[in-house]
Design a protein around this motif. Structure first.
Motif, PDB file in Angstrom:
ATOM      1  N   GLY A 185       0.786  -1.228   0.000  1.00 56.43           N
ATOM      2  CA  GLY A 185       0.000   0.000   0.000  1.00 56.43           C
ATOM      3  C   GLY A 185       0.816   1.275   0.000  1.00 56.43           C
ATOM      4  O   GLY A 185       0.254   2.372   0.049  1.00 56.43           O
ATOM      5  N   GLU A 189      -3.502  -0.752  -1.108  1.00 56.50           N
ATOM      6  CA  GLU A 189      -3.635  -0.040   0.158  1.00 56.50           C
ATOM      7  C   GLU A 189      -3.011  -0.890   1.262  1.00 56.50           C
ATOM      8  O   GLU A 189      -2.787  -2.096   1.078  1.00 56.50           O
ATOM      9  CB  GLU A 189      -5.109   0.254   0.462  1.00 56.50           C
ATOM     10  CG  GLU A 189      -6.018  -0.956   0.468  1.00 56.50           C
ATOM     11  CD  GLU A 189      -7.483  -0.576   0.579  1.00 56.50           C
ATOM     12  OE1 GLU A 189      -7.785   0.595   0.887  1.00 56.50           O
ATOM     13  OE2 GLU A 189      -8.342  -1.455   0.362  1.00 56.50           O
ATOM     14  N   ASP A 244      -6.070  -1.883   5.980  1.00 53.62           N
ATOM     15  CA  ASP A 244      -7.211  -1.159   5.413  1.00 53.62           C
ATOM     16  C   ASP A 244      -7.990  -1.994   4.410  1.00 53.62           C
ATOM     17  O   ASP A 244      -9.062  -1.592   3.959  1.00 53.62           O
ATOM     18  CB  ASP A 244      -6.735   0.135   4.723  1.00 53.62           C
ATOM     19  CG  ASP A 244      -6.185   1.159   5.701  1.00 53.62           C
ATOM     20  OD1 ASP A 244      -6.510   1.063   6.901  1.00 53.62           O
ATOM     21  OD2 ASP A 244      -5.415   2.037   5.268  1.00 53.62           O
ATOM     22  N   GLN A 245      -7.445  -3.133   4.024  1.00 49.08           N
ATOM     23  CA  GLN A 245      -8.103  -3.946   3.008  1.00 49.08           C
ATOM     24  C   GLN A 245      -9.295  -4.685   3.612  1.00 49.08           C
ATOM     25  O   GLN A 245      -9.244  -5.141   4.761  1.00 49.08           O
ATOM     26  CB  GLN A 245      -7.108  -4.939   2.396  1.00 49.08           C
ATOM     27  CG  GLN A 245      -5.981  -4.255   1.614  1.00 49.08           C
ATOM     28  CD  GLN A 245      -5.009  -5.232   0.978  1.00 49.08           C
ATOM     29  OE1 GLN A 245      -5.345  -6.375   0.715  1.00 49.08           O
ATOM     30  NE2 GLN A 245      -3.791  -4.769   0.722  1.00 49.08           N
ATOM     31  N   LYS A 299      -4.549   5.125  -9.010  1.00 49.73           N
ATOM     32  CA  LYS A 299      -5.746   4.766  -8.252  1.00 49.73           C
ATOM     33  C   LYS A 299      -7.023   4.957  -9.059  1.00 49.73           C
ATOM     34  O   LYS A 299      -8.086   4.417  -8.697  1.00 49.73           O
ATOM     35  CB  LYS A 299      -5.822   5.608  -6.967  1.00 49.73           C
ATOM     36  CG  LYS A 299      -4.605   5.477  -6.059  1.00 49.73           C
ATOM     37  CD  LYS A 299      -4.449   4.064  -5.513  1.00 49.73           C
ATOM     38  CE  LYS A 299      -3.282   4.001  -4.511  1.00 49.73           C
ATOM     39  NZ  LYS A 299      -3.088   2.648  -3.972  1.00 49.73           N
TER      40      LYS A 299
END
Length: 669
Positions: free
Chosen positions: A237, A259, A263-264, A243
């Motif tokens: 990430g 990421e 955060d996934q 993006k």
């Protein structure tokens, strides 16, 4: 044998010295001796056919030659992919597991000879990557002009290291020899010198080095290896991608690098890479106590199981990139389901169970093992599927490129060698322990020798699973002692087709499970999918569990529009399919009306022995689907298809032909 004892003892002492670890421990495969009618022949075929064939093909295809040329620093890399080195490593790993429980001096000597060849290819500082070492001025195109510069995508330098670490750990623990371990540690020390805070930063393009480093940490206790595994995971990430792009290669999703892992929240990208990443995250979370990792893996697992998994446990729906698709993107005609992804799924679910102690992870692991994993190897032990189809129609323009015939080997032969290393380790997935609680996870005929409260306990498991749900366990502690037995009551018994709403059984009929001790019914509590029985166990106490096996029809979530109005067939843990051979050459026009019943029957002479389902269904006219006729129907276990030639196969069956409703009255009497 003394060397083996020393190796296992060292492994255990290091693990126990660590402050944190999995709260549950698997019982080592060396402590579980199989006597199982289903798995033992498959593991024996793996030992006598698959592993020797894999070594032979590594030699015949030039994989061994690559190491010899790297040692001589002369020649030209003679296979296709820079990760071809790993086929040797994975086969060594499988052979080592086999050697640990089946001593074989000839195999032991052969492994030493291959390890010598590997060692000679290693550069003085520990670097080991034949695709560059053979000719550093003209390395493999994927490798890049210098070490590590393309590691974030295609070089697979760290991927090679990871498989080497896994294999070296297995060899050391099986034999007590350090010849391969020393090679691996030299390479691992190079990685520690090269990568980390203030050094080179990279998110490995194909994960597994993280799992491998953890294996070495467990053996040596060297914290640098664990720290580096976490560093590689935490680097995800941080790279700049586009993006705004929907291209998974350009936006980083393909590599699970779009990421930070914490955060996934979706299973994404290349499915095998994903499984190895999530397994590595689970390992590091267990050993460091990283709660954010735990939360992320829970979230991702829920996404995969509820939105991105086929009914037989397959994952990675999209052929382009061997990857996960979007939520509910599970097409049947183009299903990919790479065998390596099934192997990785087993690894991950075992780890999730060790973290949480919930049977749902073993339920899923069982579904993968009995269906979407062993479908990847032919009954002969030397023919394989790279992909595992859900529907095959040789005349279709849609899936004509997908595999309907098994191959002996592939240019990219990661799947055969992955199977070679998993199967002999299967006994290590049967039992687990937490304190004085013993988990019985898989129903595999075996004898296990455990230590509970530092006292010996022997468990003999006898059954005819997966064809029959009658299970028998004989418990023999060396002296009477109190401990808890936790017997998994599978989801398919509890009316749960999968641990989510993605698939369910057509009829809501939970089965009644009978549990007896010494012939008398015993009360038990249900906890996280386990029947919990706490008592003072005495020598030769007999536990009997009856898991009723009915033929069940599986239906898909309304979100899977392609499966609307269709059913799949399941009995026990086994998913079924219809194949051309048993159904007059064609199965794509079969209709299974509501109310259709099936009779299970064991056929010892068919496909190495299995239970088939038979009944009367309907077949639609291919030119006019409104015209239907009753026919005799046979379904075979999904894992056994494509062992009798090429032809149609399907897992899902419509309940209605064309636009008209098929009446139950039109079925044969």
């Amino acid at each position: 044998m003394k060397k083996l004892f020393f190796a296992v003892l060292l492994y255990s002492s290091v693990a126990c010295a660590q402050n944190k670890d999995y709260t549950i421990s698997p019982v080592s495969f060396t402590k579980v001796k199989l006597a199982d009618q289903f798995w033992l022949p498959k593991i024996e075929t793996n030992r006598t056919v698959t592993i020797p064939a894999s070594f032979e093909r590594c030699e015949n295809t030039g994989r061994v030659k690559n190491f010899e040329m790297a040692a001589a620093k002369s020649g030209k890399f003679c296979t296709k992919f820079p990760f071809d080195d790993t086929d040797i490593y994975k086969t060594i790993e499988g052979a080592s597991y086999s050697l640990a429980v089946h001593p074989d001096p000839k195999l032991d000597h052969y492994l030493d000879s291959i390890i010598t060849i590997v060692g000679k290819a290693q550069e003085p500082d520990g670097y080991l990557y034949t695709a560059r070492t053979i000719d550093p001025l003209h390395p493999h195109p994927w490798a890049g002009p210098e070490r590590w510069v393309r590691e974030n995508e295609l070089s697979h330098e760290l991927y090679n290291s990871g498989h080497m670490f896994e294999a070296a750990a297995a060899h050391y623990q099986a034999t007590g020899k350090r010849n391969f371990l020393n090679i691996a540690l030299k390479n691992a020390d190079l990685l520690v010198k090269t990568f980390g805070p203030g050094k080179r930063h990279v998110a490995p393009g194909h994960e597994i080095v993280e799992m491998g480093l953890v294996r070495l940490y467990r053996i040596t206790g060297k914290k640098d290896y664990l720290d580096l595994a976490k560093f590689f995971i935490d680097e995800r990430g941080k790279r700049t991608y586009d993006k705004t792009s929907t291209d998974e290669w350009k936006n980083g999703m393909y590599w699970q690098d779009n990421e930070p892992v914490t955060d996934q929240d979706e299973a994404e990208g290349h499915a095998v890479r994903a499984m190895y990443l999530y397994s590595g995250m689970a390992d590091v979370a267990a050993l460091t106590g990283d709660q954010e990792y735990l939360t992320a893996t829970d979230r991702i697992w829920d996404n995969m199981v509820s939105k991105k998994m086929y009914v037989q446990g397959g994952i990675g729906a999209v052929p382009s990139g061997e990857r996960f698709g979007s939520n509910f993107e599970l097409p049947n005609e183009t299903a990919y389901n790479e065998t390596c992804a099934a192997v990785g799924n087993v690894f991950w679910n075992q780890r999730m169970f060790l973290l949480h102690g919930d049977s749902k992870y073993i339920d899923l692991m069982e579904k993968v093992l009995y269906n979407g994993l062993i479908s990847g190897v032919g009954l002969d032990g030397k023919s394989f599927f790279y992909t595992n189809a859900m529907q095959v129609n040789p005349g279709s323009k849609v899936n004509k490129s997908l595999e309907a015939v098994r191959s002996g080997w592939f240019e990219c032969s990661c799947c055969p060698t992955n199977l070679a290393r998993l199967l002999p380790a299967l006994p290590g997935y049967v039992y687990a322990q937490k304190g004085d609680a013993v988990f019985i996870n898989l129903f595999v005929g075996s004898q296990a020798n455990l230590q509970v409260n530092k006292k010996a306990v022997k468990i003999i498991q006898e059954n005819n699973y997966p064809w029959n749900g009658l299970l028998s366990f004989t418990l023999s502690p060396e002296t009477p002692q109190a401990f808890t037995l936790k017997v998994r009551i599978p989801g398919w018994v509890r009316n749960e087709a999968i641990p989510s709403g993605l698939y369910s059984f057509e009829k809501n009929q939970p089965a009644s499970v009978t549990i007896k001790v010494n012939g008398k019914p015993v009360k038990y509590a249900m906890q996280n999918g386990y029947a919990v029985i706490s008592r003072v166990w005495k020598k030769n106490d007999r536990l009997a569990v009856n898991l009723p096996m009915e033929v069940k029809k599986v239906i898909a979530s309304p979100s899977l529009a392609e499966d609307a109005g269709k059913v799949a067939l399941q009995r026990g843990p086994i998913m079924y399919c219809a194949e051309w051979k048993d159904n007059d050459g064609k199965v794509s026009n079969i209709v299974i009306p509501k109310g259709t019943t099936f009779t299970p029957a064991y056929h010892a002479g068919l496909l190495n022995g299995l239970t088939v389902l038979s009944g009367h269904v309907l077949k639609a006219d291919t030119s006019d689907t409104s015209k239907i006729q009753p026919v005799r129907f046979t379904a075979i276990p999904y894992y056994s298809w494509a062992n009798r030639g090429k032809g149609e196969m399907t897992v899902w069956f419509p309940e209605v032909a064309g636009t008209g409703t098929v009446s139950e009255k039109k079925t044969m009497k």
